[in-house]
Write a protein that holds these residues in place. Structure first.
Motif, PDB file in Angstrom:
ATOM      1  N   ASP A  12       0.857  -1.183   0.000  1.00 47.90           N
ATOM      2  CA  ASP A  12       0.000   0.000   0.000  1.00 47.90           C
ATOM      3  C   ASP A  12       0.897   1.239   0.000  1.00 47.90           C
ATOM      4  O   ASP A  12       2.036   1.201   0.487  1.00 47.90           O
ATOM      5  N   LYS A  15      -1.076   8.357  -1.446  1.00 42.31           N
ATOM      6  CA  LYS A  15      -1.305   9.139  -2.654  1.00 42.31           C
ATOM      7  C   LYS A  15      -1.739  10.536  -2.227  1.00 42.31           C
ATOM      8  O   LYS A  15      -2.767  10.695  -1.573  1.00 42.31           O
ATOM      9  N   ASP A  17      -3.053  14.398  -2.696  1.00 41.69           N
ATOM     10  CA  ASP A  17      -3.980  15.169  -3.520  1.00 41.69           C
ATOM     11  C   ASP A  17      -3.311  16.520  -3.776  1.00 41.69           C
ATOM     12  O   ASP A  17      -3.187  17.351  -2.864  1.00 41.69           O
ATOM     13  N   SER A  53      -4.137  13.519   1.750  1.00 45.42           N
ATOM     14  CA  SER A  53      -3.745  12.285   1.068  1.00 45.42           C
ATOM     15  C   SER A  53      -4.736  11.175   1.385  1.00 45.42           C
ATOM     16  O   SER A  53      -5.621  11.327   2.226  1.00 45.42           O
ATOM     17  N   GLU A  54      -4.556  10.081   0.702  1.00 45.52           N
ATOM     18  CA  GLU A  54      -5.338   8.878   0.984  1.00 45.52           C
ATOM     19  C   GLU A  54      -4.421   7.668   0.794  1.00 45.52           C
ATOM     20  O   GLU A  54      -3.395   7.750   0.107  1.00 45.52           O
ATOM     21  N   ARG A  56      -3.498   4.350  -0.865  1.00 51.81           N
ATOM     22  CA  ARG A  56      -3.753   3.625  -2.108  1.00 51.81           C
ATOM     23  C   ARG A  56      -3.407   2.162  -1.880  1.00 51.81           C
ATOM     24  O   ARG A  56      -2.280   1.831  -1.556  1.00 51.81           O
ATOM     25  N   LYS A  57      -4.427   1.311  -1.999  1.00 50.93           N
ATOM     26  CA  LYS A  57      -4.196  -0.126  -1.826  1.00 50.93           C
ATOM     27  C   LYS A  57      -3.274  -0.611  -2.946  1.00 50.93           C
ATOM     28  O   LYS A  57      -3.412  -0.201  -4.092  1.00 50.93           O
ATOM     29  N   ASP A  59      -1.739  -2.905  -5.820  1.00 50.60           N
ATOM     30  CA  ASP A  59      -2.327  -3.733  -6.862  1.00 50.60           C
ATOM     31  C   ASP A  59      -1.938  -5.195  -6.663  1.00 50.60           C
ATOM     32  O   ASP A  59      -0.922  -5.502  -6.017  1.00 50.60           O
ATOM     33  N   LYS A 159      -0.706   1.970 -12.873  1.00 49.21           N
ATOM     34  CA  LYS A 159      -1.281   2.246 -11.557  1.00 49.21           C
ATOM     35  C   LYS A 159      -2.707   2.715 -11.765  1.00 49.21           C
ATOM     36  O   LYS A 159      -3.049   3.302 -12.764  1.00 49.21           O
ATOM     37  N   GLY A 160      -3.545   2.421 -10.804  1.00 52.61           N
ATOM     38  CA  GLY A 160      -4.956   2.770 -10.936  1.00 52.61           C
ATOM     39  C   GLY A 160      -5.691   1.609 -11.595  1.00 52.61           C
ATOM     40  O   GLY A 160      -5.249   0.474 -11.541  1.00 52.61           O
TER      41      GLY A 160
END
Length: 162
Positions: A12, A15, A17, A53-54, A56-57, A59, A159-160
């Motif tokens: 993880d 990310k 903003d 921010s958050e 991001r799990k 992938d 990513k994403g």
């Protein structure tokens, strides 16, 4: 016969903003300090990492090969962004798939659907088939986001989401 599947999970990550950082006038080395400490004091105000921010799990990539359809394959692929899965036979030759303990394109697509993966790439085709598009066509009836692997063909892993 025991088989091995692979599941690779990315760590993880945070990310940021960019708009929220700009609104709080945070830039450059301050961003690194905020990430390192979890909070940053600016002009008598404390800004917390969670405000700009958050998380991001990471992938997930899953690889299932040389096996028949089974619940363990579904479990291994659960939530994967990308599943590379064997698809040795087409449904018309399901008896061969059962006999040799391999999967059909339909079964691989069923794994992808049940596991909630984002993208399925089919591989490990019997040499009896000359048209690999038939595998994608069969699988798309169950799971729409599917491609077939072939020699020297490359697939991106951005990513994403796809």
């Amino acid at each position: 016969v025991d088989n091995i599947g692979w599941r690779i999970t990315e760590a993880d990550s945070i990310k940021f903003d960019k708009e929220k950082l700009q609104a709080k006038n945070i830039s450059g080395i301050q961003v690194r300090d905020l990430q390192k400490r979890g909070a940053l004091s600016l002009n008598g105000t404390t800004v917390f990492l969670s405000e700009v921010s958050e998380m991001r799990k990471g992938d997930i990539f899953a690889y299932v090969l040389d096996t028949k359809y089974c619940q363990n394959a579904v479990d291994l692929a659960k939530g994967a962004k990308l599943l590379l899965c064997e698809s040795t036979y087409l449904e018309q030759h399901k008896s061969l798939a059962l006999y040799y303990a391999h999967m059909t394109a339909k079964e691989a697509a069923t794994i992808a659907k049940k596991a909630g993966v984002q993208k399925l790439i089919l591989t490990h085709f019997s040499a009896r088939y000359l048209d690999l598009n038939l595998f994608a066509e069969e699988a798309k009836l169950i799971f729409p986001n599917v491609e077939t692997a072939d020699d020297l063909k490359r697939f991106d892993f951005p990513k994403g989401s796809f």
